[in-house]
Design a protein around this motif. Structure first.
Motif, PDB file in Angstrom:
ATOM      1  N   PHE A 225       0.834  -1.208   0.000  1.00 60.26           N
ATOM      2  CA  PHE A 225       0.000   0.000   0.000  1.00 60.26           C
ATOM      3  C   PHE A 225       0.870   1.260   0.000  1.00 60.26           C
ATOM      4  CE2 PHE A 225      -3.366  -2.916   1.396  1.00 60.26           C
ATOM      5  CZ  PHE A 225      -4.421  -2.450   0.631  1.00 60.26           C
ATOM      6  N   GLU A 226       1.975   1.225   0.747  1.00 60.62           N
ATOM      7  CA  GLU A 226       2.900   2.369   0.788  1.00 60.62           C
ATOM      8  C   GLU A 226       3.422   2.691  -0.601  1.00 60.62           C
ATOM      9  OE1 GLU A 226       5.723   5.163   2.639  1.00 60.62           O
ATOM     10  OE2 GLU A 226       3.948   4.152   3.448  1.00 60.62           O
ATOM     11  N   ARG A 227       3.875   1.668  -1.326  1.00 66.63           N
ATOM     12  CA  ARG A 227       4.448   1.901  -2.654  1.00 66.63           C
ATOM     13  C   ARG A 227       3.381   2.197  -3.706  1.00 66.63           C
ATOM     14  NH1 ARG A 227       9.358  -2.316  -3.706  1.00 66.63           N
ATOM     15  NH2 ARG A 227      10.050  -2.542  -1.544  1.00 66.63           N
ATOM     16  N   SER A 228       2.123   1.937  -3.356  1.00 67.95           N
ATOM     17  CA  SER A 228       1.026   2.253  -4.273  1.00 67.95           C
ATOM     18  C   SER A 228       0.588   3.701  -4.132  1.00 67.95           C
ATOM     19  CB  SER A 228      -0.164   1.318  -4.025  1.00 67.95           C
ATOM     20  OG  SER A 228       0.193  -0.024  -4.302  1.00 67.95           O
ATOM     21  N   GLY A 229       1.256   4.441  -3.245  1.00 71.27           N
ATOM     22  CA  GLY A 229       0.988   5.869  -3.126  1.00 71.27           C
ATOM     23  C   GLY A 229       0.134   6.279  -1.950  1.00 71.27           C
ATOM     24  N   TYR A 230      -0.225   5.330  -1.079  1.00 74.12           N
ATOM     25  CA  TYR A 230      -1.041   5.652   0.081  1.00 74.12           C
ATOM     26  C   TYR A 230      -0.163   5.995   1.283  1.00 74.12           C
ATOM     27  CZ  TYR A 230      -4.855   3.489  -2.553  1.00 74.12           C
ATOM     28  OH  TYR A 230      -5.779   3.177  -3.517  1.00 74.12           O
ATOM     29  N   ARG A 231      -0.776   6.661   2.266  1.00 73.73           N
ATOM     30  CA  ARG A 231      -0.110   6.864   3.554  1.00 73.73           C
ATOM     31  C   ARG A 231      -0.552   5.733   4.470  1.00 73.73           C
ATOM     32  NH1 ARG A 231      -1.257   9.569   8.211  1.00 73.73           N
ATOM     33  NH2 ARG A 231      -3.141  10.517   7.348  1.00 73.73           N
ATOM     34  N   VAL A 232       0.391   5.063   5.067  1.00 72.42           N
ATOM     35  CA  VAL A 232       0.104   3.815   5.769  1.00 72.42           C
ATOM     36  C   VAL A 232       0.548   3.896   7.229  1.00 72.42           C
ATOM     37  CG1 VAL A 232       0.629   1.351   5.861  1.00 72.42           C
ATOM     38  CG2 VAL A 232       0.333   2.474   3.654  1.00 72.42           C
ATOM     39  N   ASP A 244      -5.086  -4.234  11.589  1.00 71.76           N
ATOM     40  CA  ASP A 244      -3.632  -4.366  11.444  1.00 71.76           C
ATOM     41  C   ASP A 244      -3.003  -3.156  10.762  1.00 71.76           C
ATOM     42  OD1 ASP A 244      -3.585  -6.964  12.583  1.00 71.76           O
ATOM     43  OD2 ASP A 244      -4.246  -7.806  10.673  1.00 71.76           O
ATOM     44  N   ILE A 245      -3.690  -2.607   9.751  1.00 66.57           N
ATOM     45  CA  ILE A 245      -3.135  -1.503   8.968  1.00 66.57           C
ATOM     46  C   ILE A 245      -4.244  -0.501   8.658  1.00 66.57           C
ATOM     47  CG2 ILE A 245      -2.015  -0.870   6.782  1.00 66.57           C
ATOM     48  CD1 ILE A 245      -0.978  -3.820   6.701  1.00 66.57           C
ATOM     49  N   ARG A 246      -3.910   0.763   8.791  1.00 67.15           N
ATOM     50  CA  ARG A 246      -4.823   1.839   8.385  1.00 67.15           C
ATOM     51  C   ARG A 246      -4.229   2.545   7.179  1.00 67.15           C
ATOM     52  NH1 ARG A 246      -5.328   1.128  13.787  1.00 67.15           N
ATOM     53  NH2 ARG A 246      -7.455   1.160  14.621  1.00 67.15           N
ATOM     54  N   VAL A 247      -5.068   2.825   6.189  1.00 71.35           N
ATOM     55  CA  VAL A 247      -4.597   3.390   4.931  1.00 71.35           C
ATOM     56  C   VAL A 247      -5.360   4.678   4.641  1.00 71.35           C
ATOM     57  CG1 VAL A 247      -4.363   3.001   2.454  1.00 71.35           C
ATOM     58  CG2 VAL A 247      -4.061   1.090   4.038  1.00 71.35           C
ATOM     59  N   TRP A 248      -4.590   5.746   4.368  1.00 70.32           N
ATOM     60  CA  TRP A 248      -5.178   7.023   3.972  1.00 70.32           C
ATOM     61  C   TRP A 248      -4.787   7.347   2.541  1.00 70.32           C
ATOM     62  CZ3 TRP A 248      -3.386   6.061   8.849  1.00 70.32           C
ATOM     63  CH2 TRP A 248      -4.212   6.404   9.926  1.00 70.32           C
ATOM     64  N   GLY A 249      -5.451   8.320   1.958  1.00 71.85           N
ATOM     65  CA  GLY A 249      -5.054   8.802   0.651  1.00 71.85           C
ATOM     66  C   GLY A 249      -3.772   9.612   0.761  1.00 71.85           C
ATOM     67  N   GLN A 250      -3.436  10.311  -0.276  1.00 73.67           N
ATOM     68  CA  GLN A 250      -2.175  11.050  -0.309  1.00 73.67           C
ATOM     69  C   GLN A 250      -2.210  12.328   0.508  1.00 73.67           C
ATOM     70  OE1 GLN A 250      -1.338  11.559  -4.476  1.00 73.67           O
ATOM     71  NE2 GLN A 250      -0.489   9.504  -4.682  1.00 73.67           N
ATOM     72  N   VAL A 251      -3.397  12.788   0.899  1.00 75.22           N
ATOM     73  CA  VAL A 251      -3.510  14.001   1.712  1.00 75.22           C
ATOM     74  C   VAL A 251      -2.991  13.695   3.116  1.00 75.22           C
ATOM     75  CG1 VAL A 251      -5.061  15.732   2.684  1.00 75.22           C
ATOM     76  CG2 VAL A 251      -5.502  14.797   0.405  1.00 75.22           C
ATOM     77  N   SER A 255      -6.282  13.785  10.845  1.00 74.82           N
ATOM     78  CA  SER A 255      -7.612  13.978  11.425  1.00 74.82           C
ATOM     79  C   SER A 255      -8.702  13.360  10.562  1.00 74.82           C
ATOM     80  CB  SER A 255      -7.889  15.473  11.618  1.00 74.82           C
ATOM     81  OG  SER A 255      -7.969  16.132  10.362  1.00 74.82           O
ATOM     82  N   LEU A 256      -8.376  13.090   9.297  1.00 77.21           N
ATOM     83  CA  LEU A 256      -9.336  12.450   8.408  1.00 77.21           C
ATOM     84  C   LEU A 256      -9.457  10.971   8.732  1.00 77.21           C
ATOM     85  CD1 LEU A 256      -8.303  14.029   4.979  1.00 77.21           C
ATOM     86  CD2 LEU A 256     -10.238  14.690   6.439  1.00 77.21           C
ATOM     87  N   ALA A 257     -10.621  10.409   8.467  1.00 82.20           N
ATOM     88  CA  ALA A 257     -10.807   8.976   8.675  1.00 82.20           C
ATOM     89  C   ALA A 257     -10.004   8.199   7.633  1.00 82.20           C
ATOM     90  CB  ALA A 257     -12.291   8.622   8.551  1.00 82.20           C
ATOM     91  N   PRO A 258      -9.532   7.008   7.986  1.00 86.93           N
ATOM     92  CA  PRO A 258      -8.802   6.195   7.000  1.00 86.93           C
ATOM     93  C   PRO A 258      -9.690   5.856   5.805  1.00 86.93           C
ATOM     94  CG  PRO A 258      -8.559   5.298   9.225  1.00 86.93           C
ATOM     95  CD  PRO A 258      -9.634   6.332   9.294  1.00 86.93           C
ATOM     96  N   ALA A 281     -17.584  -3.952  11.373  1.00 83.26           N
ATOM     97  CA  ALA A 281     -17.862  -3.166  12.579  1.00 83.26           C
ATOM     98  C   ALA A 281     -16.766  -2.122  12.812  1.00 83.26           C
ATOM     99  CB  ALA A 281     -17.978  -4.092  13.787  1.00 83.26           C
ATOM    100  N   ASP A 282     -15.523  -2.494  12.555  1.00 77.13           N
ATOM    101  CA  ASP A 282     -14.411  -1.547  12.700  1.00 77.13           C
ATOM    102  C   ASP A 282     -14.503  -0.429  11.662  1.00 77.13           C
ATOM    103  OD1 ASP A 282     -13.114  -2.817  14.856  1.00 77.13           O
ATOM    104  OD2 ASP A 282     -12.156  -4.253  13.502  1.00 77.13           O
ATOM    105  N   VAL A 283     -14.893  -0.772  10.453  1.00 77.67           N
ATOM    106  CA  VAL A 283     -15.047   0.225   9.387  1.00 77.67           C
ATOM    107  C   VAL A 283     -16.087   1.269   9.793  1.00 77.67           C
ATOM    108  CG1 VAL A 283     -15.907   0.583   7.033  1.00 77.67           C
ATOM    109  CG2 VAL A 283     -14.279  -1.251   7.488  1.00 77.67           C
ATOM    110  N   VAL A 284     -17.215   0.788  10.314  1.00 69.80           N
ATOM    111  CA  VAL A 284     -18.277   1.690  10.766  1.00 69.80           C
ATOM    112  C   VAL A 284     -17.795   2.535  11.934  1.00 69.80           C
ATOM    113  CG1 VAL A 284     -20.580   1.815  11.805  1.00 69.80           C
ATOM    114  CG2 VAL A 284     -20.133   0.189   9.954  1.00 69.80           C
ATOM    115  N   ASP A 285     -17.124   1.898  12.892  1.00 72.04           N
ATOM    116  CA  ASP A 285     -16.665   2.590  14.105  1.00 72.04           C
ATOM    117  C   ASP A 285     -15.677   3.706  13.776  1.00 72.04           C
ATOM    118  OD1 ASP A 285     -16.472   2.738  17.074  1.00 72.04           O
ATOM    119  OD2 ASP A 285     -14.373   2.187  16.671  1.00 72.04           O
ATOM    120  N   GLU A 286     -14.797   3.504  12.791  1.00 71.34           N
ATOM    121  CA  GLU A 286     -13.776   4.496  12.463  1.00 71.34           C
ATOM    122  C   GLU A 286     -14.171   5.381  11.284  1.00 71.34           C
ATOM    123  OE1 GLU A 286      -9.703   3.419  12.468  1.00 71.34           O
ATOM    124  OE2 GLU A 286      -9.936   1.800  13.932  1.00 71.34           O
TER     125      GLU A 286
END
Length: 340
Positions: A225-232, A244-251, A255-258, A281-286
């Protein structure tokens, strides 16, 4: 065909040293044995830990060494031939190409190789060489020279002999192959989460995915995911609440949700619907957009059905997907770390 007279232990030490130098991976005697075919003539020499004198054909040393190097992901194919010889056979029925090859070889020898005392990697200006060949012998000769240089590079990179230091990557120091299976460390000299040398090995040995350390499997996923351009952000490994891993966009805004939550399962068992519901459930919670379960197995029919029926944004990254990731990471790694 020459022969090298040495002892079992001295040869094993030599082979281990050269493999470590070229691949960046330090192998034990047993690990080298596992990488060779059971019919390999050198197998008994490596297995025997004694000082008995043996006479080993040098071409067999080259063959066995290249098999090991290929299976570690260090070179693209085993049995890398001698560049000039390969072209001589290819041009056997073409006198014009034979003549031009001889001119190119003579020019290369006189202007660079110093009668065999230099490597193709020793301060060789190949672009200038190609220009001179084209000016002196024409376009066809230039094409032959380009192929020749590529083949010589391949054969030098695949050579076991210590006088030939050419290698794909100037690895700073070898790392132990066994650590891929035994260590939870995320230290990586060539990569952020998982070292490129382990990636190269796994790309050639995908059957080892299910036996690699569980934490290294998480690292492999994070590296992709890191090499695919995401913030990990990778979790603590234990007591991480199931994510195990949270992935954000390039921004770069924490404070933004993963964008995606990732659960890694290095297992032979199929993923059941309980795990799918838990990640949902984790997706909904976060307040994340989606979830991914990365596994060395596959979703069970029940897991696939619950995603479809309840429209959960949970996708499967199964063994086949991970294998495709490895191929991509190996290819991109050559560009990132090896300057291609």
């Amino acid at each position: 065909m020459g022969k090298w007279v040495t002892t079992n232990t001295a040869f094993t030490s030599f082979l281990s040293d050269r493999v470590g130098y070229k691949s960046g991976l330090a192998l034990s005697r047993d690990e080298m044995v596992d990488l060779l075919d059971k019919s390999d003539p050198l197998l008994n020499i490596i297995k025997n830990d004694n000082e008995k004198l043996v006479r080993i054909p040098t071409d067999q040393i080259e063959d066995s060494f290249q098999i090991i190097l290929c299976r570690l992901g260090g070179i693209e194919q085993p049995f890398v031939g001698h560049g000039p010889t390969l072209l001589k056979f290819e041009f056997l029925n073409n006198p014009e190409q034979q003549f031009l090859l001889q001119q190119v070889l003579q020019h290369l020898g006189e202007n660079h190789f110093d009668r065999g005392h230099k490597s193709i990697f020793d301060n060789f200006d190949e672009q200038q060489f190609f220009i001179k060949i084209k000016e002196k012998y024409g376009v066809m000769a230039c094409s032959i020279s380009q192929r020749l240089v590529k083949l010589i590079k391949d054969s030098e990179e695949a050579s076991p002999w210590d006088w030939l230091s050419a290698r794909v990557m100037e690895w700073k120091s070898p790392i132990e192959l066994k650590e891929l299976f035994e260590s939870e460390s995320l230290n990586a000299l060539y990569g952020r989460f998982l070292d490129q040398r382990y990636i190269n090995y796994l790309a050639e040995n995908p059957d080892k995915l299910s036996s690699m350390n569980w934490r290294k499997f998480e690292a492999l996923t994070a590296e992709y995911f890191e090499r695919s351009g995401y913030r990990v952000e990778i979790g603590e490994g234990r007591n991480d609440g199931g994510v195990d891993i949270r992935v954000w966009g390039q921004v770069d805004n924490k404070s933004l949700a993963p964008v995606t939550l990732v659960q890694c399962k290095r297992t032979k068992s199929k993923i059941d619907k309980v795990l799918v519901k838990s990640l949902w459930a984790d997706v909904v919670d976060e307040n994340a957009s989606s979830g991914v379960i990365v596994t060395t197995s596959y979703f069970s029919p029940g897991a696939s059905q619950v995603c479809k029926a309840r429209k959960y944004p949970i996708r499967e990254a199964n063994k086949d997907t991970v294998m495709s990731w490895l191929k991509e990471l190996k290819k991109t790694g050559r560009g990132v770390f090896m300057g291609e």
